[in-house]
Scaffold this motif. Structure first.
Motif, PDB file in Angstrom:
ATOM      1  N   PHE A  20     -22.714   1.067  -9.596  1.00 29.73           N
ATOM      2  CA  PHE A  20     -21.927   0.346 -10.649  1.00 29.73           C
ATOM      3  C   PHE A  20     -21.358   1.365 -11.385  1.00 29.73           C
ATOM      4  O   PHE A  20     -20.277   1.197 -11.816  1.00 29.73           O
ATOM      5  CB  PHE A  20     -22.868  -0.522 -11.462  1.00 29.73           C
ATOM      6  CG  PHE A  20     -22.306  -0.874 -12.825  1.00 29.73           C
ATOM      7  CD1 PHE A  20     -21.194  -1.655 -12.896  1.00 29.73           C
ATOM      8  CD2 PHE A  20     -22.791  -0.601 -14.045  1.00 29.73           C
ATOM      9  CE1 PHE A  20     -20.761  -2.317 -14.076  1.00 29.73           C
ATOM     10  CE2 PHE A  20     -22.362  -0.960 -15.186  1.00 29.73           C
ATOM     11  CZ  PHE A  20     -21.310  -1.694 -15.007  1.00 29.73           C
ATOM     12  N   ALA A  21     -22.103   2.427 -11.735  1.00 24.66           N
ATOM     13  CA  ALA A  21     -21.303   3.386 -12.935  1.00 24.66           C
ATOM     14  C   ALA A  21     -20.405   4.324 -12.084  1.00 24.66           C
ATOM     15  O   ALA A  21     -19.342   4.547 -12.754  1.00 24.66           O
ATOM     16  CB  ALA A  21     -22.647   4.386 -13.433  1.00 24.66           C
ATOM     17  N   GLU A  22     -20.509   4.570 -10.887  1.00 22.06           N
ATOM     18  CA  GLU A  22     -19.584   5.377 -10.039  1.00 22.06           C
ATOM     19  C   GLU A  22     -18.491   4.691  -9.662  1.00 22.06           C
ATOM     20  O   GLU A  22     -17.374   5.276  -9.630  1.00 22.06           O
ATOM     21  CB  GLU A  22     -20.491   6.054  -8.945  1.00 22.06           C
ATOM     22  CG  GLU A  22     -21.217   7.264  -9.192  1.00 22.06           C
ATOM     23  CD  GLU A  22     -21.853   7.639  -8.128  1.00 22.06           C
ATOM     24  OE1 GLU A  22     -21.873   7.246  -6.891  1.00 22.06           O
ATOM     25  OE2 GLU A  22     -22.636   8.708  -8.213  1.00 22.06           O
ATOM     26  N   THR A  23     -18.600   3.462  -9.509  1.00 19.89           N
ATOM     27  CA  THR A  23     -17.072   2.532  -9.276  1.00 19.89           C
ATOM     28  C   THR A  23     -16.380   2.128 -10.173  1.00 19.89           C
ATOM     29  O   THR A  23     -15.325   1.893 -10.329  1.00 19.89           O
ATOM     30  CB  THR A  23     -17.572   1.425  -8.221  1.00 19.89           C
ATOM     31  OG1 THR A  23     -18.430   0.849  -8.962  1.00 19.89           O
ATOM     32  CG2 THR A  23     -18.367   1.801  -6.929  1.00 19.89           C
ATOM     33  N   ARG A  24     -17.203   2.358 -11.524  1.00 20.68           N
ATOM     34  CA  ARG A  24     -16.616   1.996 -12.833  1.00 20.68           C
ATOM     35  C   ARG A  24     -15.723   0.463 -12.819  1.00 20.68           C
ATOM     36  O   ARG A  24     -14.750   0.382 -13.434  1.00 20.68           O
ATOM     37  CB  ARG A  24     -15.857   3.061 -13.017  1.00 20.68           C
ATOM     38  CG  ARG A  24     -16.265   4.639 -13.109  1.00 20.68           C
ATOM     39  CD  ARG A  24     -15.714   5.347 -14.411  1.00 20.68           C
ATOM     40  NE  ARG A  24     -16.179   6.517 -14.180  1.00 20.68           N
ATOM     41  CZ  ARG A  24     -17.447   7.223 -14.496  1.00 20.68           C
ATOM     42  NH1 ARG A  24     -18.429   6.275 -15.005  1.00 20.68           N
ATOM     43  NH2 ARG A  24     -17.574   8.465 -14.536  1.00 20.68           N
ATOM     44  N   ILE A  25     -16.434  -0.192 -12.360  1.00 23.67           N
ATOM     45  CA  ILE A  25     -16.024  -1.557 -12.070  1.00 23.67           C
ATOM     46  C   ILE A  25     -16.167  -2.355 -13.348  1.00 23.67           C
ATOM     47  O   ILE A  25     -17.285  -2.385 -13.915  1.00 23.67           O
ATOM     48  CB  ILE A  25     -16.452  -2.569 -10.862  1.00 23.67           C
ATOM     49  CG1 ILE A  25     -16.087  -1.968  -9.470  1.00 23.67           C
ATOM     50  CG2 ILE A  25     -15.877  -4.017 -11.151  1.00 23.67           C
ATOM     51  CD1 ILE A  25     -16.629  -2.479  -8.325  1.00 23.67           C
ATOM     52  N   ALA A  26     -15.218  -2.834 -14.070  1.00 24.64           N
ATOM     53  CA  ALA A  26     -15.268  -3.220 -15.455  1.00 24.64           C
ATOM     54  C   ALA A  26     -14.466  -4.899 -15.519  1.00 24.64           C
ATOM     55  O   ALA A  26     -13.593  -4.968 -14.797  1.00 24.64           O
ATOM     56  CB  ALA A  26     -14.839  -2.463 -16.681  1.00 24.64           C
ATOM     57  N   PHE A  27     -15.076  -5.620 -16.394  1.00 24.17           N
ATOM     58  CA  PHE A  27     -14.301  -6.660 -16.589  1.00 24.17           C
ATOM     59  C   PHE A  27     -13.129  -6.604 -17.437  1.00 24.17           C
ATOM     60  O   PHE A  27     -13.185  -5.849 -18.614  1.00 24.17           O
ATOM     61  CB  PHE A  27     -15.419  -7.860 -17.358  1.00 24.17           C
ATOM     62  CG  PHE A  27     -14.647  -9.112 -17.761  1.00 24.17           C
ATOM     63  CD1 PHE A  27     -14.169  -9.597 -16.557  1.00 24.17           C
ATOM     64  CD2 PHE A  27     -14.733  -9.461 -19.106  1.00 24.17           C
ATOM     65  CE1 PHE A  27     -13.684 -10.924 -17.024  1.00 24.17           C
ATOM     66  CE2 PHE A  27     -14.034 -10.691 -19.471  1.00 24.17           C
ATOM     67  CZ  PHE A  27     -13.762 -11.308 -18.441  1.00 24.17           C
ATOM     68  N   ASP A  28     -12.028  -7.029 -16.836  1.00 24.13           N
ATOM     69  CA  ASP A  28     -10.627  -6.973 -17.402  1.00 24.13           C
ATOM     70  C   ASP A  28     -10.211  -8.556 -17.756  1.00 24.13           C
ATOM     71  O   ASP A  28      -9.746  -9.057 -16.742  1.00 24.13           O
ATOM     72  CB  ASP A  28      -9.625  -6.305 -16.633  1.00 24.13           C
ATOM     73  CG  ASP A  28      -8.211  -6.209 -17.533  1.00 24.13           C
ATOM     74  OD1 ASP A  28      -8.295  -6.959 -18.635  1.00 24.13           O
ATOM     75  OD2 ASP A  28      -7.283  -5.732 -16.734  1.00 24.13           O
ATOM     76  N   PRO A  29     -10.423  -9.080 -19.019  1.00 28.20           N
ATOM     77  CA  PRO A  29     -10.053 -10.358 -19.217  1.00 28.20           C
ATOM     78  C   PRO A  29      -8.599 -10.801 -18.860  1.00 28.20           C
ATOM     79  O   PRO A  29      -8.145 -11.973 -18.954  1.00 28.20           O
ATOM     80  CB  PRO A  29     -10.481 -10.788 -20.812  1.00 28.20           C
ATOM     81  CG  PRO A  29     -10.794  -9.324 -21.176  1.00 28.20           C
ATOM     82  CD  PRO A  29     -11.113  -8.218 -20.013  1.00 28.20           C
TER      83      PRO A  29
END
Length: 157
Positions: free
Chosen positions: A15-24
């Motif tokens: 999770f940390a390395e892919t840096r996938i974040a929620f973008d509303p």
């Protein structure tokens, strides 16, 4: 049980390395939902790894279940260097904004809150997980080896 512990740590690292974040603002509703689900899963892995590292071995008198697995369980008399408080503010947000249905989820409750500050703290858990494995290897080389053999040992890179 090592595989369950390393699973949590592996997912946290992924999770940390892919840096996938929620973008509303993402216009693709499917992608928005998938990214949000991945971000929420990563945050829950943070919570689990934090509890594993910081919680004491449960006793019959404690509210937590005696089946909870904690780092203390891998040492004969508990982990002497167990950190007492790693992410208290972040865990409070995880509990109140993600794991429980509360009014704190509303952006108006705390307009200064930003999930990215919580995400950024994963390195604290990575470093403490490495300390756990080093201390375990020193105290019990055979038990430490269990984690060295795991796919995502944190210092293997």
């Amino acid at each position: 049980m090592v595989r369950h512990v390393t699973y949590e740590f592996e997912r946290l690292v992924f999770f940390a390395e892919t840096r996938i974040a929620f973008d509303p603002s993402d216009r693709d509703p499917t992608q928005r939902v998938l990214n949000q689900a991945i971000a929420e899963a990563g945050l829950l892995h943070m919570r689990v790894v934090n509890e594993f590292l910081t919680n004491e071995r449960p006793t019959g008198r404690e509210r937590r279940r005696w089946t909870d697995l904690v780092a203390d369980d891998y040492f004969d008399d508990g982990w002497d260097n167990r950190p007492g408080d790693l992410l208290s503010a972040e865990i409070r947000h995880l509990n109140r904004r993600l794991a429980h249905l509360t009014v704190e989820r509303d952006d108006d409750f705390d307009p200064t809150f930003d999930w990215s500050t919580v995400f950024a703290r994963w390195t604290v858990l990575r470093d403490e997980f490495g300390s756990f494995i080093r201390d375990l290897t020193e105290a019990h080389p055979d038990r430490g080896q269990w984690f060295f053999d795991a796919p995502m040992y944190p210092d293997r890179r």
